[in-house]
Design a protein around this motif. Sequence first.
Motif, mmCIF file in Angstrom:
data_model
loop_
_atom_site.group_PDB
_atom_site.id
_atom_site.type_symbol
_atom_site.label_atom_id
_atom_site.label_comp_id
_atom_site.label_asym_id
_atom_site.label_seq_id
_atom_site.Cartn_x
_atom_site.Cartn_y
_atom_site.Cartn_z
ATOM 1 N N UNK A 143 0.858 -1.111 0.184
ATOM 2 C CA UNK A 143 0.161 0.124 -0.010
ATOM 3 C C UNK A 143 0.825 1.157 -0.111
ATOM 4 N N UNK A 144 0.730 2.194 -1.014
ATOM 5 C CA UNK A 144 1.074 3.175 -0.878
ATOM 6 C C UNK A 144 0.034 4.489 -0.370
ATOM 7 N N UNK A 145 0.085 5.175 0.660
ATOM 8 C CA UNK A 145 -0.643 5.815 1.308
ATOM 9 C C UNK A 145 -0.904 7.343 0.692
ATOM 10 N N UNK A 146 -1.951 7.926 0.887
ATOM 11 C CA UNK A 146 -2.169 9.033 0.328
ATOM 12 C C UNK A 146 -1.106 10.243 1.092
ATOM 13 N N UNK A 147 -0.718 10.105 2.198
ATOM 14 C CA UNK A 147 0.309 10.935 2.755
ATOM 15 C C UNK A 147 1.703 10.264 2.630
ATOM 16 N N UNK A 148 2.720 10.604 1.748
ATOM 17 C CA UNK A 148 3.846 9.985 1.674
ATOM 18 C C UNK A 148 4.611 9.952 2.730
ATOM 19 N N UNK A 149 5.200 8.804 3.464
ATOM 20 C CA UNK A 149 6.007 9.153 4.815
ATOM 21 C C UNK A 149 7.265 8.366 4.408
ATOM 22 N N UNK A 200 -1.835 -4.682 -4.814
ATOM 23 C CA UNK A 200 -1.122 -3.286 -4.814
ATOM 24 C C UNK A 200 -2.038 -2.210 -4.612
ATOM 25 N N UNK A 201 -2.083 -1.281 -3.514
ATOM 26 C CA UNK A 201 -3.150 -0.322 -3.455
ATOM 27 C C UNK A 201 -2.127 0.995 -3.485
ATOM 28 N N UNK A 202 -2.817 1.958 -4.727
ATOM 29 C CA UNK A 202 -2.079 3.248 -4.605
ATOM 30 C C UNK A 202 -3.195 4.205 -4.290
ATOM 31 N N UNK A 231 0.035 -10.951 -12.468
ATOM 32 C CA UNK A 231 -0.418 -11.633 -11.663
ATOM 33 C C UNK A 231 -0.924 -10.718 -10.324
ATOM 34 N N UNK A 232 -0.631 -9.554 -10.267
ATOM 35 C CA UNK A 232 -0.895 -8.594 -9.263
ATOM 36 C C UNK A 232 -2.280 -7.574 -9.420
ATOM 37 N N UNK A 233 -2.998 -7.665 -8.548
ATOM 38 C CA UNK A 233 -4.479 -6.899 -8.541
ATOM 39 C C UNK A 233 -3.952 -5.473 -8.021
ATOM 40 N N UNK A 234 -4.226 -4.526 -8.794
ATOM 41 C CA UNK A 234 -3.886 -3.405 -8.431
ATOM 42 C C UNK A 234 -5.108 -2.413 -8.439
#
Length: 572
Positions: free
Chosen positions: A410-416, A490-492, A518-521
């Motif tokens: 997961x890549x969060x909305x707030x990039x840390x 993968x969650x963007x 093979x990756x669900x995005x």
Amino acid sequence: MRTYWDILGRYKWSIVVCPVLVLVFVVCETLQPMLMARIVDEGVMHRDIAVVTRIGIWMLGISVAGLLANITNVFVSSNASVGFATELRSRLFRKIQEFSFAEMDKFNSASLITRLTGDVTRLQQVVLLGLRILLRSPMMLVMAFFYVVRIDSGLALIVAGAIPVLGISVYLILRKGFPYFLKMQQKVDAVNAVVRENLINMRVVKSFVRERYESRKFSASNRDLCDVSVKASNIIVTIFPVMQLVLNLSVIVVLWVGGERVAAGRLQVGELVSLVNYLMQILMSLMMLSMIIMNIARASASSDRVLEVLGTEPSLKDSPGASAVVRRGAVEFRNVSFRYGGGETDVLHGISFSVAPGMTVAVAGATGSGKSTLLQLVPRLYDTTGGEVLIDGTDVRDYPLAQLHAQVGMVLQNNVLFSGTIADNLRWGREDASPAEMEAAARAAQAHDFVMSFPDGYDTVLGRGGVNLSGGQKQRLCIARALLRRPKILLLDDSTSAVDTETELKIRRGLREYLGEGTTVFVSTQRVKTMEEADRVLVLDDGKVESYGTPARLKEDSAVYREIFNSQQLTF
């Protein structure tokens, strides 16, 4: 309290030794007035230098013994109290690491910082005082009173009458002051929150020239803390005048009555001197005991806050028998509803859709429609209020959390980003990643070129939060970090908003080449180009599914999608 005893159990030796050392010190202290009385009555009154010398040497030896016992006690008690605080702080930190987003929402970060630092330090002080003075005060009180009774039981009644007066006075004062101690810790939380927010957002403060506003906000919070602290202090300092009054009155009465008895020959001069010294020891022990009680009262507020954190059970934990493994990456929402803790209304209502393994789904909708919340339910960062989220046909609650999070990137909305090198930050994705693997992930995220533009490349040291990078650079490093896991899902979450359209297109192609088919995005986005290249588009409107399907079909069936599409087709 069991938690405290579990920790203090590691210092059993200290807990056993300290009372012995305190007893030795108290015996040495309370022997001194008695020996002084003998010097006066047997030596000074008879002008016998030999008696004065002999007893003086005994007093010196006893003083040295008491000093050594006290020094040893300071060392042992300090070691135990510091060790106690260190372990308690570690347990608190480990507990916080177990918290889900729901608990983090309940305890704000400023409050948790205060509990980890100020509250634990106050408990440390109580343990230190408990091993040094809490034992010393009652021991000295008993021993000194024993000698007073031995010298003159009548004068002992005067001392005995002063003790309950002091005790009742201290109790009434502390009872009134205790509510302010909890308020003080809450005001400290508020001050820390203002400072933390200001320091984190200093660039925004400078950009909008809001330094004066922030200063006023801090001053108001600081003034609130000052007002509560002053009120608490005003109540507590009342203890000392009361004690001084009782002490002075007791000394006057003892000298008056004792002087009459000396004149009548029923009491010797040295004994009267020792009585005054014992009276001072008794009343000083009561003063020390009141200080301990005051500190315990203040620490009890801190203790409640510490135990509140330690006693909070994480709302997210592995279900009994959870053993499922993510294998394909199929995702399904079945009539899912969700509301945040303390919320009065649902943020998501009756969400239902399914995604086949390897598909790319663009999640679209207006700000506040629930896009980020929906994505956070997939890796079970929150539990649904109603309905089910399934991966490969299995409810996410039936997966071990560690296994689920390992397979859902997961890549969060707030990039840390964290302090350290770029390589250190990338290895958050996988600790054992090789330089070649980090480079491959960075190339897929279109981060390699700008990383190599730095003199130190992947060894470039980042400031706190990546302050020496642009927003787009931070986003790309966060994407590369997630890619290193090679997740099944993968969650963007709007994670390419800070890059231009051309770079975003390169990132999407890099993702597909790096991850394969093979990756669900899932991609939360407002850009039509991203939606058009997705296999499916999920359109949310006020927390509900407005439409779900291919981009071509939604142009025909979804009014919201058409509005988004048309708004980005401006011609000049």
